[in-house]
Motif scaffolding. Structure first.
Motif, short mmCIF file in Angstrom:
data_model
loop_
_atom_site.label_atom_id
_atom_site.label_comp_id
_atom_site.label_asym_id
_atom_site.label_seq_id
_atom_site.Cartn_x
_atom_site.Cartn_y
_atom_site.Cartn_z
N GLY A 154 1.01 -1.66 0.50
CA GLY A 154 0.16 -0.20 0.42
C GLY A 154 0.98 1.10 -0.39
O GLY A 154 0.40 2.73 0.17
N ASN A 155 1.96 1.09 -0.61
CA ASN A 155 2.69 2.37 -0.58
C ASN A 155 2.51 3.16 -1.23
O ASN A 155 2.87 2.78 -2.59
N ARG A 156 1.92 4.77 -1.38
CA ARG A 156 1.42 5.04 -2.76
C ARG A 156 2.42 6.04 -3.00
O ARG A 156 2.74 6.80 -3.66
N ALA A 157 3.66 5.98 -2.61
CA ALA A 157 4.78 7.16 -2.32
C ALA A 157 5.22 7.05 -4.48
O ALA A 157 5.42 5.89 -4.97
N GLN A 158 6.18 8.47 -4.74
CA GLN A 158 5.82 8.12 -5.61
C GLN A 158 7.92 7.92 -6.36
O GLN A 158 8.52 8.26 -4.85
N TYR B 255 -5.62 -10.27 -7.88
CA TYR B 255 -6.80 -10.80 -8.03
C TYR B 255 -8.09 -11.10 -6.66
O TYR B 255 -9.03 -11.11 -6.72
N TYR B 256 -6.84 -11.98 -5.71
CA TYR B 256 -7.54 -12.87 -4.58
C TYR B 256 -8.06 -11.48 -3.35
O TYR B 256 -9.41 -11.87 -2.79
N THR B 257 -6.91 -10.55 -2.89
CA THR B 257 -7.35 -9.83 -1.96
C THR B 257 -7.22 -8.31 -2.29
O THR B 257 -8.00 -7.38 -2.14
N GLY B 258 -6.80 -7.58 -4.11
CA GLY B 258 -6.82 -6.55 -4.34
C GLY B 258 -6.30 -5.79 -3.47
O GLY B 258 -5.82 -4.18 -4.08
N VAL B 259 -4.65 -6.34 -3.17
CA VAL B 259 -3.66 -5.50 -2.78
C VAL B 259 -3.09 -4.88 -4.27
O VAL B 259 -3.16 -5.45 -5.33
N GLY B 260 -2.59 -3.76 -4.07
CA GLY B 260 -2.19 -2.95 -5.33
C GLY B 260 -2.40 -2.40 -5.54
O GLY B 260 -2.49 -1.55 -7.34
N SER B 261 -4.18 -2.04 -6.18
CA SER B 261 -5.56 -1.93 -7.02
C SER B 261 -4.71 -0.53 -7.17
O SER B 261 -5.44 0.16 -8.15
N ARG B 262 -4.60 0.47 -6.16
CA ARG B 262 -4.65 1.75 -6.32
C ARG B 262 -3.07 2.38 -6.87
O ARG B 262 -3.07 3.26 -7.06
N GLY B 263 -2.21 1.23 -7.00
CA GLY B 263 -1.38 1.15 -7.80
C GLY B 263 -0.53 2.53 -7.15
O GLY B 263 -0.30 2.92 -6.33
#
Length: 326
Positions: free
Chosen positions: A120-124, A246-254
């Motif tokens: 969930g790290n969204r840093a540039q 796919y199974y948990t939604g992790v990383g979906s926000r990119g």
């Protein structure tokens, strides 16, 4: 016909072709005042509804932005505790330094991207921070895309596809590992000889937005099985975050991976800013008595090709001194 004060304020009755119409404040003609009034009320109601919808969406977005739990994913949080603690970060920094020295820098960069995404790290992430190996390979992919004639979009960035990461076998070529770092992207050469990945480019996974999740899963399974059969451990590992997504939604926000970067080595193939190497263009100047058939035969191409390349509308009409490209 009597006209009250409200009608006078809104518009007036006019005569067109012997018929009387009501000209409302929007400049349009209506059958009578009632028709104009109903149209105005309907238009105003639609505007109010649109404004309310916009306000509702804005409030929802603000709520999401200010609510730390709005995008909370427990799997991301759990992985973050394991992979982002001080000890884990120190180990990753050492691995990144060692990986670059041992010729595995690109693999380490790919793993770092995946770790940041699934936690969930969204840093540039700036491409200039990648190891020298990754930057070399990304730059080569961009050069390859120019060489195959990739066309730029309105912003001047050309599409970099998986085939651009290798001139050999994309699956087995160790120099193609950088495909795991950014995958498909838009990028370009900079005027100073460097490179730039589109600022809108994101490192993310496709399962969440896939229109056909079953097809996505089928493609993912096939890619994993193919990697397993050829013994490509790196490709198998690269599929893990996609399965998690796919199974948990992790990383979906990119996360954003756009920005400028340079090679460590000098790019001898650099020609001009953000443009492919110029192609040689042969020309023929039309002389008296020439016909397209004669010119095409002389140059070894068909008349159709000559017409198409020069955008000739009338093949029977060419002018003396006209330049034809072939």
């Amino acid at each position: 016909m009597s006209i009250d004060k409200k009608q006078k304020k809104m518009g007036a009755y006019v005569t067109r072709n012997g018929k009387q119409y009501y000209k409302a404040d929007d400049g349009k003609l209506y059958k009578d005042y009632s028709a104009a009034s109903k149209t105005a009320e309907s238009r105003q109601a639609a505007q109010v509804k649109a404004q309310q919808l916009l306000k509702s969406k804005t409030q929802q977005q603000k709520s999401t932005d200010w609510n730390p739990l709005a995008n909370f994913n427990p799997i991301e949080a759990g992985l973050g505790m394991i992979l982002n603690n001080p000890t884990a970060r120190a180990v990753r920094n050492v691995a990144r330094f060692a990986g670059d020295k041992l010729g595995q820098g690109t693999f380490v960069d790919a793993a770092e991207n995946a770790i940041r995404a699934v936690t969930g790290n969204r840093a540039q992430v700036k491409p200039s921070s990648y190891t020298s190996q990754t930057r070399e390979q990304l730059a080569t992919a961009i050069d390859n895309a120019y060489a195959r004639g990739a066309q730029p979009n309105a912003a001047g960035y050309i599409p970099i596809d998986y085939i651009d990461y290798s001139n050999k076998n994309l699956n087995t070529d160790k120099e193609a590992v950088s495909k795991y770092v950014t995958g498909r992207m838009y990028a370009k050469r900079s005027s100073d000889g460097g490179y730039e990945i589109s600022p809108d480019e994101r490192y993310d996974f496709n399962a969440a937005s896939a229109s056909n999740r079953n097809q996505y899963k089928e493609n993912l399974d096939k890619a994993f099985l193919d990697a397993q059969q050829r013994g490509d451990f790196k490709a198998m590992l690269a599929s893990t975050p996609d399965y998690l997504n796919y199974y948990t939604g992790v990383g979906s926000r990119g996360m954003n991976v756009g920005g400028k970067f340079n090679r460590d080595s000098v790019n001898q193939n650099f020609t001009s800013a953000a443009q492919p190497a110029p192609q040689q263009i042969n020309e023929y100047v039309v002389k008296s008595g020439d016909t397209l058939n004669q010119i095409a035969k002389q140059q070894g191409i068909s008349v159709q090709e000559l017409v198409k390349k020069n955008q000739i509308t009338n093949p029977n009409l060419i002018s003396i001194g006209q330049k034809l490209s072939f």
